[in-house]
Motif scaffolding. Sequence first.
Motif: not given
Lengths: 277, 253
Positions: A41, A95-96, A154, A160, A181, A184, A211, B42, B88-89, B91, B142-146, B148, B166, B168-171
């Motif tokens: 990260s 990524q977001d 979601s 997607r 990420s 499922d 990752h 999902s 989850q999001d 951002y 970065s995404g994972g820093q956010r 955290r 979720e 840890t989904s970006a870590l």
Amino acid sequence: MSLLSVKNLRVTFDTEAGRVEAVRGVSFTLGRERLGIVGESGSGKTMTGRSMLRLIRPPGRIEADEMRFDGIDLLRASEREMRALRGPRMAMVMQDPKYSLNPVMKVGRQLTEGLRLRDRLGAGDARKKAIEALQAVQIRDPERVMEAWPHELSGGMGQRVMIAMMLIPNPDLLIADEPTSALDVTVQAEVLKILDDLVKTRGMGLIFISHDLRLVARFCDRVLVMYKGRVVEEVQAGNLMAARHPYTRGLLNCLPRIGGPREPLPSLDRSGTWAEA
Amino acid sequence: MALIEIDNLSVHFDAGDRIVKAVQDVSLQVAARESYGLVGESGSGKSTILRAICGLAPISGGTVRIGGEPLKTPRGKGFSARVQMVFQDPYSSLHPRHTIDRTLSEPLAIHGVGNTDARVVQALRDVALDPTFRFRFPHQLSGGQRQRVAIARALMLQPEILLLDEPTSALDASVQAETLNLLNRLRAERGLTFLMVSHDLAVIDHMCDRVLVMQHGRAVEELARDDLAAARMTTSYARTLFDASADRMLDGA
Ligand SMILES: Nc1ncnc2c1ncn2[C@@H]1O[C@H](COP(=O)(O)OP(=O)(O)OP(=O)(O)O)[C@@H](O)[C@H]1O
Ligand SMILES: Nc1ncnc2c1ncn2[C@@H]1O[C@H](COP(=O)(O)OP(=O)(O)OP(=O)(O)O)[C@@H](O)[C@H]1O
Ligand SMILES: [Mg+2]
Ligand SMILES: [Mg+2]
């Protein structure tokens, strides 16, 4: 000739709190294949991907000895030429995703806008194509999602929708930043199959940032491992589990397993000389 | 009595000319100090359950009780001291124009907790972020820093219940391991209770005592950890998820 070649890419931010060197001399080439980028990260994966589209906002700076896409010099291309490339020829799944979608435009309009303006499709045809694209990424109720606002999706649906949107213009290069990420395993498998087909049948080049080591090892052809802004190892994906670099090896040991012990997960030993700046 | 009691919860959204039945008739109980997982397709309603607990999604049917008490609307200060959520999001859950410092110290100010400086620095250290990150804005991470930062913020008020969507989904694997270890250590030390969503069955298996498998807004099957690990599921959807996950566990990893 390769589709994309990058030599000595550097991305630097001069902030009030000092200089951040996000990418420090990354080089690679990409053919019509699946190239994985894994790494810690903050190691510079996203900035590397965004640099290809020259989407680094000031005060960020991109420098490179070479950055060439299908014969086009990306370092010298005008902003206008870049805009023409982004979307139809090179696309990036951010990524977001929910943040990257336009929050005040319904999903359907975002999906059809390019088809109508660029490909000059009529409203009905564009809508049909968009719904097909949503179905392909396993959206259960595409009609409803077409009418939804981004905040009504979601996490995995947002991912997607973003993938569907980027694939509609059939780009030659797709940079996918953690595209699955939030999915499922079963939906993820379907989405990966679409990407795989595009690489195999249409010759799309794919940069797959993730990752998830297990995923990358199975899905990609080659893998770059990044650490603190540099590529520390490049391996054939099938050999990732036999990687030699201490960082890569360390990463593999940190993964939890189904039925594994409940004790703390091993963490990465950063005391080696490899971990120094 | 369980600490979190969800009985026949339904959440319906009014989306223009139709109704989205995001959660239908879901019941679950989480005991104090337990760690309970939600997995599933999902779009199956996992995040919506957590959001309904926090008052961010409408409870259309059923009840949610915490410590035996029905939830008040609005949830209020007492609730946020007790229950915190990691979204989850990250951002969209971090204020774009607030520095990380402000994001982390604001809950302390609202609840009149002192010693802000030291607490902010410690919270960043806990999630393996350098204290210099304090003065950055979310878009400078970065995404994972956010992600955290979002975890650090949820821990600032030392809540008793953590709703983790979720987390840890970006870590990457190493930061994920450190974060999961931190969460488990805090749970042991402070007696925390977790309700946690993840699409990664290995993470759920490592973290949770029980898990609920969801599909199309409904509860499909509840499994104890041992039954998950031994693949003793009875529904075909839970088995499909398990098989596809087990398949991903590469040898030697
Ligand atoms: N606008 C900015 N100003 C200063 N530093 C930045 C900025 N944007 C990113 N960075 C820094 O650049 C580094 C690389 O960021 P990048 O987003 O490429 O990481 P990443 O490898 O994608 O990480 P992750 O897996 O967490 O998403 C990070 O340390 C980040 O904090
Ligand atoms: N504000 C809203 N308005 C309308 N529909 C919504 C809203 N929020 C969520 N939904 C719908 O509710 C359903 C469940 O969403 P939820 O976010 O709970 O799924 P999830 O299980 O967390 O999925 P993922 O794993 O992809 O994050 C989805 O169909 C989603 O589109
Ligand atoms: Mg990133
Ligand atoms: Mg969700």
